[in-house]
Design an enzyme around this catalytic site. Structure first.
Site, short mmCIF file in Angstrom:
data_model
loop_
_atom_site.label_atom_id
_atom_site.label_comp_id
_atom_site.label_asym_id
_atom_site.label_seq_id
_atom_site.Cartn_x
_atom_site.Cartn_y
_atom_site.Cartn_z
N TYR A 141 12.83 46.38 2.10
CA TYR A 141 12.91 47.32 3.22
C TYR A 141 13.09 48.74 2.68
O TYR A 141 12.40 49.68 3.11
CB TYR A 141 14.08 46.96 4.14
CG TYR A 141 14.30 47.98 5.24
CD1 TYR A 141 13.48 48.01 6.36
CD2 TYR A 141 15.32 48.92 5.14
CE1 TYR A 141 13.68 48.95 7.36
CE2 TYR A 141 15.53 49.87 6.14
CZ TYR A 141 14.70 49.88 7.25
OH TYR A 141 14.90 50.83 8.24
N GLY A 187 5.06 51.45 17.90
CA GLY A 187 6.33 50.77 18.19
C GLY A 187 7.02 51.34 19.40
O GLY A 187 8.25 51.41 19.45
N ASN A 195 7.38 50.19 22.41
CA ASN A 195 7.84 49.27 23.44
C ASN A 195 9.36 49.18 23.53
O ASN A 195 9.90 48.68 24.53
CB ASN A 195 7.26 47.87 23.22
CG ASN A 195 7.67 47.29 21.88
OD1 ASN A 195 7.16 47.72 20.85
ND2 ASN A 195 8.59 46.33 21.87
#
Length: 322
Positions: A180, A23, A25
């Protein structure tokens, strides 16, 4: 004198070390990759979207003199929701890396509508947890460098999470926020159980956990819900959110601070751990329970078909498990 806040400037020299950041980016991952590269590490920018990864690489490189980062920033694609993609990514790194010194399990998704991965797993559980479990197991034979560390990013949301053992993928009942929290509790359980197994084998590899507090990343800003809805409203959260650079400090501290021990959990030192400088914090008891760790580990091995072989100190690691 008052203690000086810990900042990215205090990251130890990483020259000669290789880091994999999932992750990377945007948000926490981008800031982590940037800080490690700035301190001399070779960084694998692990992203789902190649174009976004190249933009991140260019943004990091723009902060250095021309050619300074040549060959030290590599963009590689992996879809953590898809275990076939995770295997392909790991196979690729086995072909191009002699070793990995840091694995930062950072990537995540936040509270989408209920969807399933290609293997039929609830997306948040697949991306935030199962993909990283599989990736860690498949890359483990490469974690042979001095002071090798695995940093798994969880959340303060793990404290209100529970594992839905009988409805792991929300087929009977689904709450985006609740699942989550389940994924972040699973990360906390995994990081602790991995430490337990590494310690039992006498392995020098360290498993460390970190959480960013409340950070204004795309994950929160662009997501369908905010942290306030996950944990209840605690003041004006929108006014106290940290920048991604600040939020990345706990995972950078966990990855690079010399005195860190396996099994430790790093988060902000401020009120309710929402913001502040990195410090050692506490996991909820469920996350550290050996029975919970064993149960989740065995379940994860079945779901991913990845089995860790953690060699004793005198052994050499085998090829990746299948």
């Amino acid at each position: 004198m008052p203690k000086q806040p810990w900042t990215a400037d205090r990251v130890a020299d990483q020259t000669g070390r290789t880091a994999v950041v999932t992750g990377a980016n945007s948000g926490l991952g981008l800031e982590t990759a940037r800080a490690l590269a700035h301190k001399g590490a070779e960084v694998v920018i692990a992203v789902r979207n190649k174009e976004k990864g190249e933009r991140a690489r260019a943004e990091i490189a723009a902060g250095f003199s021309a050619g300074h980062l040549d060959g030290r920033l590599r963009v590689r694609t992996v879809d953590l929701a898809d275990l076939d993609s995770v295997r392909a990514f790991a196979d690729g790194l086995h072909g191009e890396c002699d070793r990995i010194d840091l694995l930062i399990n950072n990537a995540g998704v936040l509270a989408p509508p209920r969807t399933l991965s290609p293997q039929g797993h609830e997306t948040q559980f697949a991306v935030n947890y199962l993909g990283h479990f599989a990736l860690t197991g498949l890359l483990f034979p490469l974690l042979t460098g001095d002071n090798a560390r695995i940093v798994t990013v969880t959340s303060i949301a793990h404290r209100v999470g529970r594992i839905h053992w009988n409805d792991l993928h929300g087929r009977r009942s689904y709450s985006a926020a609740g699942f989550y929290c389940q994924s972040k509790l699973a990360n906390a359980v995994f990081g602790t159980e991995l430490h337990r197994r590494l310690d039992s084998a006498g392995s020098p590899v360290r498993s460390v956990l970190a959480h960013p507090g409340y950070t204004a990343t795309n994950l929160l800003i662009g997501g369908p819900i905010g942290l306030a809805k996950l944990l209840g409203r605690v003041g004006a959260l929108s006014r106290i959110g940290q920048t991604p650079a600040q939020g990345a400090l706990p995972q950078l501290y966990a990855a690079t601070e010399p005195g860190i021990r396996g099994g430790e959990y790093i988060g902000p030192d401020g009120l309710l751990e929402l913001r502040g400088t990195p410090t050692r914090v506490r996991l909820k008891k469920t996350a550290t329970a050996p029975e919970t760790g064993r149960r989740l580990w065995e379940l994860s091995e079945r779901l991913t078909e990845v089995r860790f072989r953690i060699p004793a100190r005198e052994e050499k690691p085998d090829a990746p498990g299948a």
